[in-house]
Motif scaffolding. Structure first.
Motif, short mmCIF file in Angstrom:
data_model
loop_
_atom_site.label_atom_id
_atom_site.label_comp_id
_atom_site.label_asym_id
_atom_site.label_seq_id
_atom_site.Cartn_x
_atom_site.Cartn_y
_atom_site.Cartn_z
N SER A 47 0.83 -1.21 0.00
CA SER A 47 0.00 0.00 0.00
C SER A 47 0.86 1.25 0.00
O SER A 47 2.04 1.22 0.37
N GLY A 48 0.26 2.35 -0.39
CA GLY A 48 0.95 3.63 -0.36
C GLY A 48 1.41 3.97 1.05
O GLY A 48 2.51 4.50 1.26
N ILE A 68 -2.73 0.57 -4.34
CA ILE A 68 -2.02 -0.69 -4.13
C ILE A 68 -0.97 -0.83 -5.23
O ILE A 68 -1.28 -0.75 -6.42
N ILE A 69 0.26 -1.02 -4.81
CA ILE A 69 1.39 -1.11 -5.73
C ILE A 69 1.89 -2.54 -5.82
O ILE A 69 2.11 -3.20 -4.80
N ASP A 70 2.10 -3.03 -7.05
CA ASP A 70 2.70 -4.35 -7.22
C ASP A 70 3.82 -4.33 -8.27
O ASP A 70 4.28 -5.37 -8.73
N ASN A 71 4.24 -3.12 -8.63
CA ASN A 71 5.27 -2.99 -9.66
C ASN A 71 6.03 -1.69 -9.46
O ASN A 71 5.45 -0.67 -9.12
N ILE A 72 7.34 -1.74 -9.65
CA ILE A 72 8.19 -0.56 -9.52
C ILE A 72 8.82 -0.28 -10.88
O ILE A 72 9.28 -1.21 -11.56
N SER A 73 8.86 0.99 -11.27
CA SER A 73 9.48 1.32 -12.55
C SER A 73 10.25 2.63 -12.46
O SER A 73 9.83 3.57 -11.79
N THR A 74 11.38 2.67 -13.16
CA THR A 74 12.14 3.91 -13.30
C THR A 74 12.03 4.42 -14.75
O THR A 74 12.65 5.40 -15.10
N CYS A 105 -0.52 6.34 -13.56
CA CYS A 105 0.37 5.88 -12.50
C CYS A 105 -0.08 6.54 -11.18
O CYS A 105 -0.21 7.76 -11.12
N PRO A 106 -0.36 5.76 -10.12
CA PRO A 106 -0.94 6.33 -8.91
C PRO A 106 0.02 7.11 -8.02
O PRO A 106 -0.40 8.06 -7.34
N MET A 107 1.31 6.75 -8.02
CA MET A 107 2.24 7.39 -7.11
C MET A 107 3.64 7.46 -7.71
O MET A 107 4.02 6.62 -8.54
#
Length: 443
Positions: A5-6, A23-29, A62-64
């Motif tokens: 979660s955030g 709800i986050i399930d992936n990270i990206s740059t 993208c939420p955050m």
């Protein structure tokens, strides 16, 4: 990435939380790779600042985003503001690693670590689901990425760590926290950034600091330079030290797909980890013949010549570190071939005041081998060529331009075998390889 979660992310990063319940399930740059469950991390580099793309990724769903300052046009609820986004990436990677239930093998070394990592993962996959670092993503960005992308259902995870200065492995291993920590070898790579060769061994040995104290296992190459340093440092953190080398390796017979002592060491290292995990080394040894060299790291290609005939290209163009270059030359020297043996060698980089001496040593080695033709690329290679006897045919190029054309149209003959190697970014020998692969048909 495990669903998070955030609010939890803010807690991990130690920053303010303004109420986004995403709800986050992936990270990206990468601003081109986002979704409605992606956390975007705005990294900053010498030539770019991903903060410039934050507004766009938020507008695209993208939420955050993790940022170092407020961003115009983006609501505060969509931002996690931290002091350093790169360190924040590391914290998130470390958190995801803490949730992993399998065994983590951390690996570093001066040469061959990516190949060894792949071979280790290849063998472990015969016993259970295995995750490994993609490519050579082994730095301050690549390691957090590897940890965030871990297959949480895997039994084993092999994480590669690289370095060019003191303290870098210490930081990376604090994120990885390996159950088994491996040092493949210690060579004078990046020596211009160290006071002496011995200091490199201490820097590599930092990997042991990340192991769970009193529980981790250290795996070291007993034949490498400063093995005593590795063992001494490992003893401060490991519950057990396991060695591999010419006289200390799993007692299994196997054949490698390529010729060369370095391929044996890679296999011994991987088998030692298999043994350390209590797995069947006889079964693992039976698969070693099926593991081939990687692109740019000693892979053999049989290609056609423009006017008929064929030749073998040994693509070892990924790097040009001195010890690795010596190993590649010695391996070629031992190969039996109906044609001529040719080497195309680009400059070696990051050698500091030892550069001239190191290039001369390569020439002295070549002078004692059965290699027929030597091509030097870049000014530094003049020192290498100067060591060759008149009987050994030699050519010089200022840079990689025209080398591939010369090989294909003026030099190569049927059944020749040619090795290409050199510092990746300063000699660009990989581009010569690419040209040859593009112009020759695979056989």
């Amino acid at each position: 990435m495990e669903k998070t979660s955030g609010k939890k992310l803010a807690e991990i990063l130690g920053c303010a939380y303004s109420g986004n319940d995403a709800i986050i399930d992936n990270i990206s740059t990468d601003s081109r790779k986002i979704s409605s469950t992606t956390l975007f991390i705005a990294l900053k580099g010498e030539k770019f600042d991903a903060h410039n793309f934050v507004k766009d990724v938020i507008n695209q769903g993208c939420p955050m985003a993790v940022v170092e300052h407020p961003v115009d046009g983006v609501e505060e609820k969509n931002l996690l503001i931290v002091e350093d986004t790169l360190k924040a990436y590391g914290k998130i990677g470390a958190y995801n690693r803490s949730l992993f239930k399998g065994t983590v093998i951390g690996l570093t070394g001066s040469s061959g670590k990516t190949t060894t990592k792949e071979e280790m993962a290849f063998l472990l996959s015969k016993f259970g689901k295995t995750y490994a670092t993609t490519g050579n993503h082994n730095n301050f960005v690549g390691v957090p990425q590897s940890l965030c992308e871990m297959d949480m259902s895997a039994e084993y995870a092999v994480i590669e760590m690289g370095m060019s200065a003191k303290g870098e492995i210490a930081y990376l291993t604090s994120l990885v926290k390996p159950d088994i920590a491996v040092v493949t070898n210690v060579y004078p790579m990046h020596i211009e950034f160290f006071p002496d060769f011995r200091s490199i061994a201490y820097a590599k040995a930092e990997i042991f600091e990340g192991m769970p104290k009193g529980k981790g296992v250290a795996v070291i190459n007993e034949d490498t330079s400063f093995a005593d340093v590795l063992e001494k440092q490992a003893a401060c953190y490991a519950s057990k030290i396991v060695k591999f080398g010419k006289n200390t390796h799993p007692n299994e017979n196997f054949t490698t797909s390529e010729i060369g002592e370095h391929f044996l060491y890679n296999a011994w290292c991987a088998l030692t980890v298999v043994q350390t995990l209590g797995l069947n080394t006889t079964k693992a040894a039976g698969f070693i013949k099926d593991f081939g060299a990687l692109d740019g790291r000693g892979k053999h290609h049989t290609l056609t010549l423009p006017n008929g005939g064929k030749y073998t290209l040994i693509d070892d163009s990924y790097s040009g570190q001195p010890e690795a270059m010596k190993l590649a030359i010695n391996a070629l020297d031992k190969i039996s071939t109906a044609g001529r043996k040719i080497v195309v060698l680009g400059k070696m980089a990051e050698l500091g005041t030892t550069s001239q001496q190191q290039h001369q040593q390569i020439g002295q080695l070549l002078a004692s081998t059965s290699i027929d033709i030597v091509i030097g690329v870049c000014a530094e290679m003049k020192d290498m060529l100067a060591q060759l006897p008149p009987a050994k045919q030699q050519y010089y190029f200022e840079n990689k331009e025209g080398v591939a054309e010369f090989l294909l149209n003026k030099l190569l003959q049927n059944n020749d075998i040619v090795l290409i190697k050199g510092a990746r970014y300063s000699s660009k020998m990989y581009q010569v390889t690419e040209e040859l692969l593009n112009q020759g048909k695979m056989i």
